[in-house]
Design an enzyme around this catalytic site. Structure first.
Site, PDB file in Angstrom:
ATOM      1  N   GLU A 275      49.973  -1.856  40.771  1.00  0.00           N
ATOM      2  CA  GLU A 275      48.712  -2.192  41.423  1.00  0.00           C
ATOM      3  C   GLU A 275      48.654  -1.569  42.819  1.00  0.00           C
ATOM      4  OE1 GLU A 275      47.728  -6.314  41.211  1.00  0.00           O
ATOM      5  OE2 GLU A 275      47.714  -6.274  39.020  1.00  0.00           O
ATOM      6  N   ARG A 292      54.564  -7.136  32.741  1.00  0.00           N
ATOM      7  CA  ARG A 292      54.073  -7.746  31.504  1.00  0.00           C
ATOM      8  C   ARG A 292      52.814  -7.012  31.074  1.00  0.00           C
ATOM      9  NH1 ARG A 292      49.643 -10.053  33.733  1.00  0.00           N
ATOM     10  NH2 ARG A 292      49.834 -10.916  35.829  1.00  0.00           N
TER      11      ARG A 292
END
Length: 448
Positions: A275, A292
């Site tokens: 991110e 994940r």
């Protein structure tokens, strides 16, 4: 390949994983809490095991009960989905100790990347741009004042072990810092059992952009392009799209290359997400890595044709990635709207209850609905309010928006309140249509 996988989750992501396994010829075991006895994932799996009562602590995050269910059903692997135990290194280690494959990265990698201050240092060493911030963990309020003075206000206090928007406070004035630090620390202690904090400079009017990566045990890492996740409310994503409408091809290439570099630096195996924050000046900065599968993974699947869940399973089985970077082609544009059982006019209050009529917008090219609800299903009050994800894909962004508008118009659900009309308001706002939005858009333009 695995013969049987236990799915350690519920709702639409459990259904998503079970369907992928069935297509791969793999048998599945669903786990469920007492209120989820009639849930769709329990009906679609080959076997289903009740692991506890309504409270997540007694069921979906009860590690002993989940491992016991896997052993009793002879499952060879566990897929944790997202949320619950998906980024819990203790659970991943327990799986290893019981000779059960955890479908995700190694416990040591989860630990290294799950602690955001540690991950930040790792990225600095790898040469990935990071947001100006504290040098490691901020021990107390006194040190927080020192860091804030160095960075300059506004600053963000963040939980090292946080996630889901918890343990985060933006501080604009020195007088607010002590209370914000202590509140965030208390929140993260309650949510994650860890009160370590770090701090970053606030990047004003930034966009939240993330890159999907896949890595195998042979050291191969590829990216599947980026997703723009800037449309958020209280740090929770609402609508996502891929690719980002704002990135130039030059910045896109650099950002995706940085994501691959970050994953390689971590020795990453499985599906993961890097991110970034992207500012008005065209700079991007590493924020964190999610170890994940993400809620918004379908839009990356729609623009690349890569089934991320199947790749996760193959990677966990020790196989080489099915793709090389040159195989990945970004085709068109995709948008995902998260449909929640909530009332936006009442402060987004959750709205559990019985669905007495349901019509899903399931028809047409380039439209997908991931959900676990059905007519006659009663949404329990104990878990997350997200009940569906509507994903639209078009050859252009304009076509994707048009398809999503049509889908939301056709999505009828009676018996509960939802945020469907709220999503339509976002889609039809002129600034969203023009691609002019950032992480403050919903608060500043939609809710005012």
């Amino acid at each position: 390949m695995f013969d049987k996988i236990l799915v350690a989750n519920r709702g639409e992501i459990a259904v998503r994983i079970i369907r992928a396994c069935r297509e791969m010829g793999i048998r599945t075991v669903a786990i469920f809490s007492e209120p989820d006895r009639e849930a769709l994932h329990t009906q679609l799996a080959d076997e289903a095991v009740c692991i506890g009562s309504a409270r997540a602590a007694d069921s979906y995050i009860n590690m002993t009960n989940i491992i016991t269910a896997a052993v009793q059903t002879k499952a060879q692997a566990i897929h944790p989905g997202f949320g619950f135990l998906s980024e819990n290194s203790t659970f991943a280690a327990m799986c290893e100790e019981c000779n059960i494959k955890f479908i995700g990265p190694a416990p040591s990698v989860i630990d290294a990347l799950g602690n955001k201050s540690n991950a930040r240092e790792m990225m600095i060493q790898a040469g990935v741009p990071v947001i100006p911030g504290s040098d490691g963990v901020v021990r107390d309020v006194a040190q927080a004042y020192e860091v804030a003075d160095r960075l300059g206000y506004p600053v963000m206090v963040k939980a090292s072990a946080g996630g889901g928007g918890k343990g985060i406070r933006i501080v604009r004035e020195k007088e607010e810092l002590a209370q914000a630090f202590e509140a965030a620390q208390s929140e993260t202690k309650a949510a994650f059992g860890d009160d370590q904090m770090y701090m970053e400079k606030v990047i004003e009017h930034a966009r939240h952009i993330e890159v999907q990566v896949l890595g195998d045990r042979l050291g191969n890492v590829i990216h599947l392009g980026e997703r723009d996740c800037s449309l958020q409310r209280k740090n929770q994503k609402v609508l996502e799209e891929a690719p980002s409408p704002v990135l130039s091809e030059e910045v896109r290439h650099k950002m995706c290359e940085s994501a691959v570099l970050a994953a390689k630096a971590a020795g990453y195996e499985s599906a993961g997400t890097i991110e970034f924050l992207y500012d008005k000046q065209g700079n991007y900065y590493f924020m964190e890595m999610n170890t994940r599968i993400q809620v918004e993974h379908p839009i990356s699947e729609m623009i690349t044709g890569v089934d991320i869940v199947k790749e996760q399973i193959r990677i966990a089985d020790g196989q080489k990635l099915s793709y090389e970077q040159q195989d990945i082609r970004i085709q068109g544009h995709a948008i995902e709207c998260r449909i929640n059982a909530e009332n936006p006019d009442r402060g987004f209050a959750p709205c559990p209850g019985l669905i007495d009529y349901l019509m899903l917008p399931a028809g047409g090219l380039g439209l997908r609905v991931d959900t676990a609800v059905y007519e006659g299903y009663e949404i329990p009050p104990f878990y997350d309010s997200m009940i569906a994800k509507v994903i639209a894909h078009g050859s252009t962004r304009e076509e994707a928006i048009a398809k999503m508008n049509r889908a939301l118009y056709e999505f009828i659900i009676n018996g509960i309140d939802t945020n469907i009309e709220f999503q339509s308001r976002i889609l039809n706002h002129p600034e969203y249509r023009q691609g002019e939005f950032d992480t403050s858009f919903i608060e500043d333009k939609i809710l005012k």
